[in-house]
Write an enzyme that holds these catalytic residues in place. Structure first.
Site, PDB file in Angstrom:
ATOM      1  N   HIS A 118      -5.767   9.538  -0.052  1.00  0.00           N
ATOM      2  CA  HIS A 118      -5.502   8.680   0.962  1.00  0.00           C
ATOM      3  C   HIS A 118      -6.549   9.140   2.206  1.00  0.00           C
ATOM      4  CE1 HIS A 118      -3.909   5.972   4.230  1.00  0.00           C
ATOM      5  NE2 HIS A 118      -3.593   5.177   3.122  1.00  0.00           N
ATOM      6  N   ASP A 161       0.691  -1.153   0.072  1.00  0.00           N
ATOM      7  CA  ASP A 161       0.146   0.143   0.054  1.00  0.00           C
ATOM      8  C   ASP A 161       0.916   1.225  -0.144  1.00  0.00           C
ATOM      9  OD1 ASP A 161      -1.955  -1.796   0.177  1.00  0.00           O
ATOM     10  OD2 ASP A 161      -2.886  -0.887   2.079  1.00  0.00           O
ATOM     11  N   ASP A 162       0.245   2.260  -0.375  1.00  0.00           N
ATOM     12  CA  ASP A 162       0.640   3.836  -0.173  1.00  0.00           C
ATOM     13  C   ASP A 162       1.748   4.064  -1.302  1.00  0.00           C
ATOM     14  OD1 ASP A 162      -1.262   3.786   1.797  1.00  0.00           O
ATOM     15  OD2 ASP A 162       0.391   3.639   3.341  1.00  0.00           O
ATOM     16  N   HIS A 183       3.497  -2.613   3.162  1.00  0.00           N
ATOM     17  CA  HIS A 183       3.729  -1.158   2.632  1.00  0.00           C
ATOM     18  C   HIS A 183       5.409  -1.097   1.981  1.00  0.00           C
ATOM     19  CE1 HIS A 183       0.623  -0.979   5.899  1.00  0.00           C
ATOM     20  NE2 HIS A 183       0.168   0.153   5.103  1.00  0.00           N
ATOM     21  N   HIS A 210      -5.624   3.027  -4.614  1.00  0.00           N
ATOM     22  CA  HIS A 210      -5.810   3.358  -3.090  1.00  0.00           C
ATOM     23  C   HIS A 210      -6.251   4.747  -2.761  1.00  0.00           C
ATOM     24  CE1 HIS A 210      -5.090   1.686   0.887  1.00  0.00           C
ATOM     25  NE2 HIS A 210      -4.111   2.807   1.252  1.00  0.00           N
TER      26      HIS A 210
END
Length: 720
Positions: free
Chosen positions: A145, A90-91, A243, A141
């Site tokens: 955020h 993620d991210d 991540h 995503h």
């Protein structure tokens, strides 16, 4: 009628020389806004909704797998098969850690799913392309955020659209996979997050949660990350949450290096979501307008990022130049004042008492010329006054002749411009020292005497006087008053000590006639004949000095348009003079000294630094809106404080009242931007090969007489 209408349309059309600087400023602001946008510096929402009841969430979803599909009005959830691991990250992408993660996955022939944010994907599109090229799957995503359970459906749709736009621009594909920020297991869905999942299905997305959460963001150690990644039952499949961005991910990379070969040896496979579920690829190629729109967005982000880097470097440059200039101004001005104010200071063995010629070029100066001539007639030094009427149409010459002053002569000529008028005056001058002034300027009784004293030194070829703003009772005039005292006269002290004075002001200057003849007189090659002649004097080996007590009171422009016209001519003329005398940089002797000392200083402090100075205000605006407001404002106030110190010192040296400095902050915010646009316009004119003609400023006769020497300055008005 038709011609008149055509002329009116042309007059209302914005000239290109004004349009280009305006577009340049707008482009800079748009790039900064775009940078703030893709760095989540506005529109970002960091709130996180606490868990609520799950009474409205279907039981088969709460008890089902991590992949939830609510498309087409149906609800289904899926588990991954046994001994199948779907590594999700993620991210990202992150320029440091994502390449390391991809390297480990490639080394062990493993594929995964990267849930990218739009802000990061638009900034690092090459990494997203690498993910797709190496067989990994991409999921959305969101762009910024946010917790979607706290957002409206329109904000959710916007986040999805912008996230897809960045993906399309980077890779040319869309994706149907999505993972909401701050999500975890499917059984953690509640009455606030479930409506979001259904809405995502209505928009064609499959929501991917996880089976195991490594919580690698807490940096628990590589072995603990591996332990948390494993499913509860040995041999089960799992979707693993990791991540590749958001901080130091070295432990994540280390865990992958250990886990991948170990689990592969145990029969696990590492695939993406659709491979694990034996479903069609989540990627759909995009073409046409949508593809070009995405590429344009990613390209604009790239340009804004590079521009921001350049602007940051330029800000450091201008900050260094500003501080260097202020330091030089304070130190060298102090040395100059200390030298010339010593009781024993003398320019030569004997004071200069011989008569001098004063040249007054005049073109349509009917409103000012009487004040000018009468101020000269009150001089306490013997002078002859020569008024050169340059084809005036308002009776300027007749007005001077009607005064019937015995020491005043009028020379008439057809309109040929100021340099030609001055050269004509030089030919008619009787004496070996020639004082030059403008037709709207008034001298104090002691001005000529103070101005010519340096000629007692035979090395001195020219002297710059102290030009003062007489009509400072209005805001624009007050701002120019600050500029004249601080920006011009303090600079002249600096350049005097360094022996590279760049400009003798047209309002008050004196020349040795021999020096004028040696350099060919006043040149018409540039629009800044005063700068041109000063540089020529230096190159010929003459010394040019500053006489601070030789004060002249001039009428500064009172409107923005008039100020624009004047400064445009000044700045463009200065560039012309620098270019004309550029060979001095390579020459020897006095010319080479000026070329290697004077020209770089003039270029830095009079052309480059003023052009870049507005960056301070641009970053102030950017920092107030997007960045750490307190630190930004404090830094700007620090620069302003340094400027205020220099201005106060300059006012003290010139014995001026400090009250005008109250408008200094406003001057820095508004006046500097105007000067920047003028200088930018001059740059554009120079680079495009444009030509600028002489522009006569409209005079009002506001400066009637000079203040009494030694008394506080007073603003005088024509209305009495």
């Amino acid at each position: 009628m038709a011609r008149a209408a055509h002329r009116k349309r042309r007059s209302t059309r914005l000239p290109l020389r004004y349009l280009l600087p305006a577009l340049f400023l707008v482009a800079i602001m748009l790039m900064l806004l775009l940078r703030g946008y893709v760095h989540s510096e506005f529109l970002a929402d960091h709130r996180v909704n606490p868990p609520t009841s799950n009474s409205k969430v279907p039981a088969d979803v709460l008890e089902g797998g991590p992949v939830v599909d609510t498309r087409n009005g149906k609800t289904a959830s899926y588990h991954v098969p046994e001994r199948t691991m779907v590594l999700t990250f993620d991210d990202g992408p992150d320029p440091v850690w994502t390449p390391k993660v991809l390297d480990v996955l490639h080394q062990h022939d493993a594929r995964g799913v990267f849930f990218i944010t739009g802000t990061m994907a638009s900034r690092y599109p090459a990494l997203v392309r690498r993910m797709v090229d190496e067989g990994h799957e991409i999921g959305l995503h969101t762009f910024n955020h946010p917790d979607l359970s706290l957002q409206s459906t329109s904000r959710i749709d916007w986040e999805l659209a912008q996230n897809q736009l960045a993906l399309v621009g980077a890779t040319g594909v869309r994706t149907s996979l999505f993972r909401p920020p701050y999500s975890s297991h499917a059984h953690a869905l509640d009455n606030d997050t479930w409506p979001v999942t259904r809405h995502l299905g209505e928009r064609g997305y499959i929501t991917v949660f996880n089976d195991t959460d490594t919580k690698d963001w807490s940096r628990p150690g590589a072995q603990e990350i591996i332990r948390r990644a494993m499913p509860e039952k040995s041999g089960d499949g799992a979707i693993v949450l990791m991540h590749d961005s958001g901080g130091d991910r070295s432990q994540t990379v280390e865990a992958l290096e250990i886990m991948l070969p170990r689990l592969k040896a145990e029969g696990y496979r590492f695939v993406n979501v659709t491979e694990a579920l034996d479903a069609p690829s989540a990627h759909t190629p995009v073409g046409g307008f949508e593809l070009w729109k995405g590429k344009a967005f990613v390209g604009a982000v790239s340009v804004s990022g590079k521009a921001m880097g350049v602007l940051t470097v330029l800000l450091a440059v201008v900050g260094s130049l500003v501080l260097l200039r202020f330091a030089l101004m304070l130190v060298l001005s102090w040395l100059h004042a200390r030298r010339v104010r010593r009781p024993d200071f003398r320019w030569g063995d004997e004071p200069v008492t011989r008569p001098v010629s004063v040249l007054v070029p005049a073109y349509n100066e009917a409103k000012c010329i009487v004040n000018t001539v009468r101020s000269l007639d009150a001089s306490d030094h013997p002078i002859e006054i020569i008024v050169i009427d340059d084809g005036s149409t308002d009776g300027t010459a007749d007005i001077v002749e009607s005064l019937r002053m015995p020491n005043v002569r009028v020379v008439r000529q057809a309109n040929a411009g100021k340099p030609a008028a001055l050269n004509n005056g030089i030919r008619h001058a009787r004496y070996d020292i020639v004082v030059m002034m403008d037709g709207d300027t008034v001298f104090e009784p002691c001005t000529v005497r103070e101005l010519v004293q340096p000629f007692a030194d035979p090395e001195v070829g020219a002297v710059a006087g102290n030009a003062k703003v007489g009509n400072r009772d209005k805001l624009i005039g007050a701002w120019q008053h600050i500029e004249y005292v601080m920006g011009f006269n303090l600079d002249r002290r600096l350049y005097d000590v360094l022996r590279c004075m760049p400009t003798i002001p047209g309002a008050v200057g004196a020349f040795r006639r021999e020096a004028l003849h040696r350099v060919g007189g006043m040149s018409e090659d540039t629009l800044a004949e005063d700068t041109d002649i000063t540089m020529a004097m230096h190159r010929d080996g003459w010394r040019v000095v500053y006489a601070e007590n030789a004060r002249a009171w001039t009428e500064a422009p009172e409107s923005v348009q008039q100020l624009w016209s004047q400064r445009y001519r000044w700045s463009y003329g200065t560039m012309q003079a620098i270019w004309k005398h550029r060979r001095a940089f390579l020459e020897r002797g006095p010319s080479g000294r000026f070329g290697r000392v004077g020209l770089p200083l003039v270029s830095l402090f009079m052309v480059v630094a003023p052009l870049l100075a507005p960056l301070i205000d641009i970053f102030l605006l950017y920092g107030v809106i997007f960045g750490p407001t307190g630190k930004t404002v404090a830094a700007w106030l620090g620069v302003l404080a340094v400027q205020a110190i220099c201005a106060a010192y300059a006012f003290r040296l010139d014995r001026e009242r400090m009250t005008h400095l109250l408008s200094l902050p406003l001057q820095q915010l508004l006046y500097r931007q105007l000067m920047y646009v003028v200088l930018l316009q001059s740059w554009i004119t120079a680079l495009t090969g444009g030509r600028l003609r002489w522009q006569k400023l409209r005079r009002t006769g506001a400066v009637e007489s000079a203040p009494v020497t030694g008394q506080p300055t007073r603003e005088r008005s024509a209305a009495r």
